[in-house]
Design an enzyme around this catalytic site. Sequence first.
Site, PDB file in Angstrom:
ATOM      1  N   CYS A  67       0.868  -1.168   0.000  1.00 37.67           N
ATOM      2  CA  CYS A  67       0.000   0.000   0.000  1.00 37.67           C
ATOM      3  C   CYS A  67       0.910   1.226   0.000  1.00 37.67           C
ATOM      4  O   CYS A  67       2.123   1.089  -0.179  1.00 37.67           O
ATOM      5  CB  CYS A  67      -1.000  -0.004   1.158  1.00 37.67           C
ATOM      6  SG  CYS A  67      -0.336   0.251   2.822  1.00 37.67           S
ATOM      7  N   HIS A 100      14.119 -15.221  11.580  1.00 35.79           N
ATOM      8  CA  HIS A 100      13.733 -15.224  12.991  1.00 35.79           C
ATOM      9  C   HIS A 100      12.235 -15.341  13.223  1.00 35.79           C
ATOM     10  O   HIS A 100      11.821 -15.853  14.263  1.00 35.79           O
ATOM     11  CB  HIS A 100      14.225 -13.948  13.672  1.00 35.79           C
ATOM     12  CG  HIS A 100      15.711 -13.852  13.746  1.00 35.79           C
ATOM     13  ND1 HIS A 100      16.351 -12.841  14.432  1.00 35.79           N
ATOM     14  CD2 HIS A 100      16.697 -14.615  13.219  1.00 35.79           C
ATOM     15  CE1 HIS A 100      17.660 -12.992  14.329  1.00 35.79           C
ATOM     16  NE2 HIS A 100      17.888 -14.071  13.593  1.00 35.79           N
TER      17      HIS A 100
END
Length: 148
Positions: A67, A100
């Site tokens: 966006c 992670h």
Amino acid sequence: MSHRIAIASDHAAFAMKSEVAEWLRERGHDVLDLGTNGPESVDYPDYGFRLGRAIEAGEAAFGVAICGSGIGISIAVNRIAAARCALVSEPLSASLARQHNDANVIALGARLIGIEMAKACITAFLETEFLGDRHQRRVEKLSNPQGA
């Protein structure tokens, strides 16, 4: 390695989404384009929810949400528990989101980064593996906040 990748944007990012989708196809990926399909004003949550639901339903392994800032659509995607969307603006964050956090969606801000940086982020994201190990239990907590 080829992936099925869902992609969605609002009107502010329609041009970037179109270019990214074509670029991904040229690299052998199967792209599920969830819209928007033009520059007319739309509501970014609708497209973020579509992308998150596509991940949840197994329709795509990864997603790219875009966006104007990347913020709104990333919030929308993350309302779907199966989606782990990370807003990134450079390749290191994209890699760390995979390593992670086992992110399966990245969000980009079309008004904040250019197309070449977007491609660099997506490349880093797709080429990085989740490290597992100690990170696995943390990722599991992301989908089960009541258990934390």
